[in-house]
Write a protein that holds these residues in place. Structure first.
Motif, PDB file in Angstrom:
ATOM      1  N   VAL A 183     -12.349 -19.796   7.985  1.00  0.00           N
ATOM      2  CA  VAL A 183     -11.252 -18.954   7.510  1.00  0.00           C
ATOM      3  C   VAL A 183     -11.780 -18.106   6.354  1.00  0.00           C
ATOM      4  O   VAL A 183     -12.445 -18.628   5.463  1.00  0.00           O
ATOM      5  CB  VAL A 183     -10.059 -19.818   7.042  1.00  0.00           C
ATOM      6  CG1 VAL A 183      -8.964 -18.967   6.447  1.00  0.00           C
ATOM      7  CG2 VAL A 183      -9.522 -20.650   8.193  1.00  0.00           C
ATOM      8  N   SER A 184     -11.471 -16.813   6.385  1.00  0.00           N
ATOM      9  CA  SER A 184     -11.932 -15.965   5.294  1.00  0.00           C
ATOM     10  C   SER A 184     -11.237 -16.368   3.996  1.00  0.00           C
ATOM     11  O   SER A 184     -10.133 -16.893   3.994  1.00  0.00           O
ATOM     12  CB  SER A 184     -11.682 -14.490   5.609  1.00  0.00           C
ATOM     13  OG  SER A 184     -10.301 -14.252   5.736  1.00  0.00           O
ATOM     14  N   GLY A 185     -11.924 -16.164   2.911  1.00  0.00           N
ATOM     15  CA  GLY A 185     -11.400 -16.562   1.615  1.00  0.00           C
ATOM     16  C   GLY A 185     -12.037 -17.859   1.162  1.00  0.00           C
ATOM     17  O   GLY A 185     -12.978 -18.360   1.778  1.00  0.00           O
ATOM     18  N   ASN A 186     -11.507 -18.384   0.100  1.00  0.00           N
ATOM     19  CA  ASN A 186     -12.111 -19.565  -0.507  1.00  0.00           C
ATOM     20  C   ASN A 186     -11.034 -20.573  -0.885  1.00  0.00           C
ATOM     21  O   ASN A 186     -10.976 -21.020  -2.022  1.00  0.00           O
ATOM     22  CB  ASN A 186     -12.917 -19.119  -1.741  1.00  0.00           C
ATOM     23  CG  ASN A 186     -14.060 -20.045  -2.037  1.00  0.00           C
ATOM     24  OD1 ASN A 186     -14.445 -20.855  -1.208  1.00  0.00           O
ATOM     25  ND2 ASN A 186     -14.599 -19.951  -3.233  1.00  0.00           N
ATOM     26  N   SER A 187     -10.209 -20.931   0.063  1.00  0.00           N
ATOM     27  CA  SER A 187      -9.105 -21.850  -0.188  1.00  0.00           C
ATOM     28  C   SER A 187      -9.436 -23.252   0.285  1.00  0.00           C
ATOM     29  O   SER A 187      -9.985 -23.438   1.375  1.00  0.00           O
ATOM     30  CB  SER A 187      -7.842 -21.386   0.552  1.00  0.00           C
ATOM     31  OG  SER A 187      -7.451 -20.113   0.104  1.00  0.00           O
ATOM     32  N   GLY A 188      -9.070 -24.227  -0.536  1.00  0.00           N
ATOM     33  CA  GLY A 188      -9.210 -25.616  -0.129  1.00  0.00           C
ATOM     34  C   GLY A 188      -8.089 -26.009   0.817  1.00  0.00           C
ATOM     35  O   GLY A 188      -7.119 -25.267   1.013  1.00  0.00           O
ATOM     36  N   PHE A 189      -8.223 -27.176   1.407  1.00  0.00           N
ATOM     37  CA  PHE A 189      -7.169 -27.700   2.270  1.00  0.00           C
ATOM     38  C   PHE A 189      -5.941 -28.006   1.431  1.00  0.00           C
ATOM     39  O   PHE A 189      -6.045 -28.451   0.295  1.00  0.00           O
ATOM     40  CB  PHE A 189      -7.645 -28.973   2.980  1.00  0.00           C
ATOM     41  CG  PHE A 189      -8.725 -28.719   3.993  1.00  0.00           C
ATOM     42  CD1 PHE A 189      -8.401 -28.357   5.288  1.00  0.00           C
ATOM     43  CD2 PHE A 189     -10.060 -28.840   3.649  1.00  0.00           C
ATOM     44  CE1 PHE A 189      -9.400 -28.120   6.233  1.00  0.00           C
ATOM     45  CE2 PHE A 189     -11.063 -28.618   4.580  1.00  0.00           C
ATOM     46  CZ  PHE A 189     -10.723 -28.249   5.872  1.00  0.00           C
ATOM     47  N   ARG A 190      -4.770 -27.827   2.007  1.00  0.00           N
ATOM     48  CA  ARG A 190      -3.516 -28.033   1.274  1.00  0.00           C
ATOM     49  C   ARG A 190      -3.233 -29.500   0.987  1.00  0.00           C
ATOM     50  O   ARG A 190      -2.527 -29.824   0.045  1.00  0.00           O
ATOM     51  CB  ARG A 190      -2.356 -27.422   2.037  1.00  0.00           C
ATOM     52  CG  ARG A 190      -2.453 -25.926   2.092  1.00  0.00           C
ATOM     53  CD  ARG A 190      -1.281 -25.308   2.791  1.00  0.00           C
ATOM     54  NE  ARG A 190      -1.479 -23.862   2.827  1.00  0.00           N
ATOM     55  CZ  ARG A 190      -0.783 -23.056   3.570  1.00  0.00           C
ATOM     56  NH1 ARG A 190       0.187 -23.526   4.341  1.00  0.00           N
ATOM     57  NH2 ARG A 190      -1.021 -21.760   3.552  1.00  0.00           N
ATOM     58  N   SER A 191      -3.749 -30.378   1.823  1.00  0.00           N
ATOM     59  CA  SER A 191      -3.488 -31.807   1.629  1.00  0.00           C
ATOM     60  C   SER A 191      -4.735 -32.620   1.962  1.00  0.00           C
ATOM     61  O   SER A 191      -5.633 -32.145   2.663  1.00  0.00           O
ATOM     62  CB  SER A 191      -2.332 -32.266   2.519  1.00  0.00           C
ATOM     63  OG  SER A 191      -2.723 -32.246   3.883  1.00  0.00           O
ATOM     64  N   GLN A 192      -4.731 -33.852   1.478  1.00  0.00           N
ATOM     65  CA  GLN A 192      -5.824 -34.772   1.826  1.00  0.00           C
ATOM     66  C   GLN A 192      -5.836 -35.015   3.328  1.00  0.00           C
ATOM     67  O   GLN A 192      -6.900 -35.118   3.941  1.00  0.00           O
ATOM     68  CB  GLN A 192      -5.659 -36.093   1.077  1.00  0.00           C
ATOM     69  CG  GLN A 192      -5.907 -35.992  -0.396  1.00  0.00           C
ATOM     70  CD  GLN A 192      -5.703 -37.325  -1.111  1.00  0.00           C
ATOM     71  OE1 GLN A 192      -5.041 -38.227  -0.599  1.00  0.00           O
ATOM     72  NE2 GLN A 192      -6.266 -37.439  -2.294  1.00  0.00           N
ATOM     73  N   ALA A 193      -4.654 -35.097   3.932  1.00  0.00           N
ATOM     74  CA  ALA A 193      -4.562 -35.348   5.372  1.00  0.00           C
ATOM     75  C   ALA A 193      -5.183 -34.206   6.174  1.00  0.00           C
ATOM     76  O   ALA A 193      -5.856 -34.443   7.188  1.00  0.00           O
ATOM     77  CB  ALA A 193      -3.102 -35.550   5.779  1.00  0.00           C
ATOM     78  N   ASP A 194      -5.000 -32.957   5.734  1.00  0.00           N
ATOM     79  CA  ASP A 194      -5.609 -31.818   6.423  1.00  0.00           C
ATOM     80  C   ASP A 194      -7.131 -31.897   6.335  1.00  0.00           C
ATOM     81  O   ASP A 194      -7.837 -31.697   7.326  1.00  0.00           O
ATOM     82  CB  ASP A 194      -5.133 -30.498   5.827  1.00  0.00           C
ATOM     83  CG  ASP A 194      -3.711 -30.131   6.213  1.00  0.00           C
ATOM     84  OD1 ASP A 194      -3.097 -30.851   7.032  1.00  0.00           O
ATOM     85  OD2 ASP A 194      -3.204 -29.118   5.682  1.00  0.00           O
ATOM     86  N   ALA A 195      -7.642 -32.176   5.136  1.00  0.00           N
ATOM     87  CA  ALA A 195      -9.093 -32.295   4.955  1.00  0.00           C
ATOM     88  C   ALA A 195      -9.643 -33.428   5.814  1.00  0.00           C
ATOM     89  O   ALA A 195     -10.694 -33.296   6.445  1.00  0.00           O
ATOM     90  CB  ALA A 195      -9.426 -32.525   3.480  1.00  0.00           C
TER      91      ALA A 195
END
Length: 93
Positions: free
Chosen positions: A49-61
């Motif tokens: 994904v373009s940009g530099n954003s972390g996952f919104r939740s631990q579950a997503d990561a």
């Protein structure tokens, strides 16, 4: 040539990006993938994904880390993630 057997010593850890200020990602969560004691992948942002954003939740990561872990275990190199894979597990980007 026969396919090599799956690796059995692959693991991952989920982390908060606030714990790694030098990663360049100031929010959210990321993951690290290890083979044995050796960190092989440090992923503080959502891959592909373009940009530099972390996952919104631990579950997503964790959901993405599990896919990458499977790929490393099964010698799928590089263990890249696709947009379709993100969509299929409900990761918003």
């Amino acid at each position: 040539m026969p396919k090599p057997p799956p690796l059995t010593n692959v693991s991952f850890k989920i982390f908060s990006n606030t714990d790694y200020p030098k990663s360049g990602v100031s929010e959210g969560y990321g993951y690290a993938v290890y083979v044995g004691e050796s960190m092989r992948i440090f992923q503080p942002n959502i891959p592909v994904v373009s940009g530099n954003s972390g996952f919104r939740s631990q579950a997503d990561a964790e959901a993405v880390a599990k896919i990458v872990k499977y790929k490393v275990e099964n010698h799928q190199m590089p263990p890249s993630i696709t947009l379709n894979e993100l969509d299929s597990i409900g990761i918003s980007h």
